[in-house]
Design an enzyme around this catalytic site. Structure first.
Site, short mmCIF file in Angstrom:
data_model
loop_
_atom_site.label_atom_id
_atom_site.label_comp_id
_atom_site.label_asym_id
_atom_site.label_seq_id
_atom_site.Cartn_x
_atom_site.Cartn_y
_atom_site.Cartn_z
CB VAL A 14 -0.96 -0.01 1.21
CG1 VAL A 14 -1.60 1.35 1.42
CG2 VAL A 14 -2.05 -1.04 0.96
N PRO A 94 -1.66 -7.21 10.78
CG PRO A 94 0.15 -8.52 11.46
CD PRO A 94 -0.27 -7.11 11.23
CB ALA A 220 -15.36 -1.59 1.47
CB CYS A 273 -7.40 -7.14 2.45
SG CYS A 273 -6.02 -6.03 2.22
CG PHE A 274 -11.28 -10.24 0.71
CD1 PHE A 274 -11.24 -8.85 0.72
CD2 PHE A 274 -11.76 -10.88 -0.43
CE1 PHE A 274 -11.66 -8.12 -0.39
CE2 PHE A 274 -12.19 -10.16 -1.54
CZ PHE A 274 -12.13 -8.79 -1.51
P1 NAD Z 1 3.04 -4.77 3.93
O1 NAD Z 1 3.35 -5.82 4.91
O2 NAD Z 1 3.28 -5.00 2.49
O3 NAD Z 1 3.84 -3.44 4.31
C1 NAD Z 1 3.93 -2.91 5.59
C2 NAD Z 1 5.34 -2.38 5.80
O4 NAD Z 1 5.39 -1.67 7.04
C3 NAD Z 1 6.42 -3.46 5.90
O5 NAD Z 1 7.39 -3.24 4.89
C4 NAD Z 1 7.01 -3.28 7.31
O6 NAD Z 1 8.41 -3.50 7.35
C5 NAD Z 1 6.68 -1.83 7.59
N1 NAD Z 1 6.67 -1.49 9.02
C6 NAD Z 1 6.02 -2.13 10.03
N2 NAD Z 1 6.22 -1.49 11.20
C7 NAD Z 1 7.01 -0.44 10.92
C8 NAD Z 1 7.54 0.61 11.73
N3 NAD Z 1 7.28 0.69 13.03
N4 NAD Z 1 8.32 1.53 11.13
C9 NAD Z 1 8.58 1.47 9.80
N5 NAD Z 1 8.09 0.52 8.99
C10 NAD Z 1 7.31 -0.43 9.55
O7 NAD Z 1 1.51 -4.39 4.18
P2 NAD Z 1 0.48 -3.78 3.11
O8 NAD Z 1 -0.10 -4.86 2.28
O9 NAD Z 1 1.11 -2.60 2.46
O10 NAD Z 1 -0.68 -3.29 4.09
C11 NAD Z 1 -0.52 -2.17 4.92
C12 NAD Z 1 -1.88 -1.78 5.49
O11 NAD Z 1 -2.75 -1.41 4.42
C13 NAD Z 1 -2.60 -2.90 6.22
O12 NAD Z 1 -3.31 -2.34 7.31
C14 NAD Z 1 -3.57 -3.44 5.20
O13 NAD Z 1 -4.71 -4.02 5.79
C15 NAD Z 1 -3.95 -2.19 4.44
N6 NAD Z 1 -4.39 -2.42 3.06
C16 NAD Z 1 -3.75 -3.31 2.26
C17 NAD Z 1 -4.14 -3.47 0.93
C18 NAD Z 1 -3.45 -4.45 0.03
O14 NAD Z 1 -3.96 -4.69 -1.06
N7 NAD Z 1 -2.33 -5.01 0.40
C19 NAD Z 1 -5.17 -2.69 0.42
C20 NAD Z 1 -5.80 -1.77 1.26
C21 NAD Z 1 -5.39 -1.64 2.57
C1 UDX Z 2 -9.12 -6.32 -1.83
C2 UDX Z 2 -10.18 -5.23 -2.16
O1 UDX Z 2 -10.75 -5.49 -3.44
C3 UDX Z 2 -9.54 -3.87 -2.14
O2 UDX Z 2 -10.52 -2.87 -2.36
C4 UDX Z 2 -8.89 -3.67 -0.79
O3 UDX Z 2 -8.28 -2.40 -0.75
C5 UDX Z 2 -7.88 -4.75 -0.49
O4 UDX Z 2 -8.52 -6.03 -0.59
P1 UDX Z 2 -7.21 -7.53 -3.20
O5 UDX Z 2 -7.22 -8.49 -2.06
O6 UDX Z 2 -5.92 -6.94 -3.61
O7 UDX Z 2 -8.18 -6.30 -2.87
O8 UDX Z 2 -7.84 -8.23 -4.51
P2 UDX Z 2 -9.33 -8.55 -4.97
O9 UDX Z 2 -9.43 -8.23 -6.39
O10 UDX Z 2 -10.35 -7.97 -4.08
O11 UDX Z 2 -9.39 -10.14 -4.84
C6 UDX Z 2 -9.37 -10.79 -3.59
C7 UDX Z 2 -9.51 -12.28 -3.78
O12 UDX Z 2 -10.82 -12.61 -4.22
C8 UDX Z 2 -8.56 -12.86 -4.81
O13 UDX Z 2 -8.06 -14.10 -4.38
C9 UDX Z 2 -9.43 -13.04 -6.03
O14 UDX Z 2 -8.97 -14.03 -6.89
C10 UDX Z 2 -10.76 -13.42 -5.37
N1 UDX Z 2 -11.93 -13.13 -6.22
C11 UDX Z 2 -12.24 -11.84 -6.54
C12 UDX Z 2 -12.73 -14.17 -6.67
O15 UDX Z 2 -12.47 -15.33 -6.37
N2 UDX Z 2 -13.83 -13.88 -7.44
C13 UDX Z 2 -14.17 -12.61 -7.79
O16 UDX Z 2 -15.17 -12.43 -8.48
C14 UDX Z 2 -13.34 -11.56 -7.32
#
Ligand code: NAD
Ligand code: UDX
Length: 451
Positions: A14, A94, A220, A273-274
């Site tokens: 993110v 997490p 969401a 996430c989910f």
């Molecule tokens: P990630 O694990 O890829 O990245 C998090 C980073 O934060 C890591 O690189 C870690 O080393 C760093 N970190 C942790 N503690 C720290 C600290 N004290 N100082 C500096 N760095 C530190 O995680 P992500 O997938 O980017 O998710 C981050 C957040 O965004 C989560 O809350 C997640 O639920 C949310 N989110 C993720 C997604 C997605 O698609 N991955 C989408 C929307 C929201």
């Molecule tokens: C999700 C949300 O969509 C996003 O808005 C949020 O910020 C983070 O979590 P992401 O997990 O990156 O995003 O991917 P997404 O496209 O939502 O798919 C999630 C999982 O559902 C995947 O394993 C995908 O393959 C599965 N999926 C999705 C299905 O099996 N069927 C579908 O119709 C859609």
């Protein structure tokens, strides 16, 4: 306040893409992304843009444009905090794996560490933005830490959850359905709104109170995951009744009240996430004594677990009730296409199930590294083989299981694959990816989710 310097703590899936796009679209703002993980920061700074730590289509171009101009990646967290007026917290949240709420609640230790570090370091007023997905009312805890351990400077907290999906992060960021800003201070809200207004139309920037914003993110994800579990539940019924889940999805999706997205039956949803966010929602509901609400949402995850295991069981049953010693090629390891992320991927569960049945599992994924696959199977990693060539992976296999919907799988020479396999040659399509008619004509015994 006009923002000139942004700091983002957390350079992950993110923090990296989000800040790269902010820097690209706001050349007057200096954006510094910091992380404790030195290897990750080094990868973000790599001269080879193919080595960025996050694979996302188009991300390399965005980073190329902004890095070194107004986008910086660093491990010096204190310096970046000190220099900025606005700090995004984008660290991981997490599922907690210890103590109260184990296996359900969000682990907020990284968030708290960030809050304490900001409080300790900040010598001037800051706007702190929650970018991570957080339980509703976390802003209260962050505010308390900042106000009680700080240097007397003023902190405003905003909630600005991220809705990007992996694999489409750059287009989602360039063209979001909406940007959500939750806050109690009009001036702070305005400052963040002006950042996004550089490229997002104002009518797509939504402002709410902090609690609505925090809860909207969990909601969401719960709704999206619920759609996948709903269609997956129907897929099982389709398999028993000769209804075809693709046809059912199409028929219901054309109802504008239902809509066509997120109705693709699959081997089960994955991603970081989910599951985490629903379990967190369940935990929050339980903590308020709302047991029916909690049970309702937990069923989405229960259904998903069932779907994943059902897929592996079907493989074993179809292969005459034993896969012991049989070579099974898994195509795809990422939790969806166009990402190198494997967190909670259904492939991991399926591989574990098949290995428990003593199958010889071979994996090919176009973007996931060998090391990552081994890491995901910690403890049984020596039981899996990773191939860098899909035809090698399928050679001599009794069955192929498609776990990720990578486009390239559709373009393979399936006749050549068939010729190289043990007969009867089985395909288990966890993504409804292949042309059923064509593969059957070649001679495969083809089985897809929901038909
Ligand atoms: P990630 O694990 O890829 O990245 C998090 C980073 O934060 C890591 O690189 C870690 O080393 C760093 N970190 C942790 N503690 C720290 C600290 N004290 N100082 C500096 N760095 C530190 O995680 P992500 O997938 O980017 O998710 C981050 C957040 O965004 C989560 O809350 C997640 O639920 C949310 N989110 C993720 C997604 C997605 O698609 N991955 C989408 C929307 C929201
Ligand atoms: C999700 C949300 O969509 C996003 O808005 C949020 O910020 C983070 O979590 P992401 O997990 O990156 O995003 O991917 P997404 O496209 O939502 O798919 C999630 C999982 O559902 C995947 O394993 C995908 O393959 C599965 N999926 C999705 C299905 O099996 N069927 C579908 O119709 C859609």
């Amino acid at each position: 306040m006009k923002i000139k310097n942004i700091c983002c703590i957390g350079a992950g899936y993110v923090g990296g893409p989000t800040m790269a796009v902010i820097a690209q679209k706001c050349p007057d703002i200096k954006v510094t992304v910091v992380d404790l993980n030195e290897a990750r920061i080094a990868a973000w700074n790599d001269v080879d843009f193919g080595k960025l730590p996050v694979y996302e289509p188009g991300l390399d171009e965005v980073v190329k444009e902004a890095r070194g101009r107004n986008l910086f990646f660093s491990t010096d967290v204190d310096k970046a905090i000190e220099e900025s007026e606005m700090i995004f917290i984008s660290v991981n949240t997490p599922t907690k794996m210890y103590g109260a709420g184990k296996g359900m609640a969000a682990d907020l230790k990284y968030i708290e560490l960030c809050a304490r570090q900001i409080a300790r370091v900040a010598k001037s007023d800051k706007i702190v933005v929650e970018k991570s997905t957080l339980p509703v009312r976390t802003a209260e805890a962050i505010k308390s830490i900042l106000d009680n351990t700080g240097n007397g400077v003023n902190f405003q907290i905003l909630s600005n959850p991220e809705f990007l999906a992996e694999g489409t992060a750059v287009t989602d960021l360039h063209n979001p359905d909406r940007v959500l800003i939750g806050g109690n201070d009009a001036e702070a809200i305005q400052s963040l709104l002006e950042v996004y207004a550089n490229w997002v139309p104002k009518d797509r920037i939504l402002t709410t109170n902090v609690w609505s914003s925090e809860l909207s993110k969990l909601t969401a994800n719960a709704f999206l995951a619920q759609r996948v579990s709903s269609i997956n539940a129907i897929s099982e019924l389709c398999e028993k009744t000769e209804a075809d889940v693709n046809e059912v999805a199409r028929a219901i999706g054309m109802d504008s009240r239902i809509g066509s997205k997120f109705l693709k039956a699959s081997v089960g949803f994955g991603g970081s996430c989910f599951q985490k966010d629903i379990l967190n929602l369940v935990y929050i509901a339980k903590s308020y004594g709302l047991n029916e609400v909690a049970d309702y949402w937990e069923q989405v995850v229960i259904m998903n677990d069932h779907q994943k295991h059902r897929f592996s069981k079907n493989i074993v049953q179809t292969l005459y009730n034993t896969v012991s010693g049989k070579r099974i090629a898994m195509l795809g390891w990422a939790f969806k296409k166009d990402t190198n992320d494997t967190r909670e991927s259904a492939a991991i569960t399926v591989a574990q199930d098949l290995i428990a049945e003593q199958a010889n599992v071979v994996v090919y994924d176009p973007k996931v590294s060998h090391d990552q696959i081994k890491f995901d199977l910690e403890g049984i990693e020596d039981k899996i083989k990773v191939e860098t060539n899909p035809y090698e992976a399928c050679n001599n296999a009794h069955a192929i299981a498609i776990l990720t919907e990578w486009d390239e799988f559709k373009t393979y020479d399936w006749q050549k694959i068939y010729d190289s396999m043990s007969k009867p040659a089985f395909v288990f399509d966890g993504r409804n990816l292949l042309d059923k008619q064509k593969v059957k004509e070649i001679g495969f015994v083809y089985s897809a989710v929901g038909s």
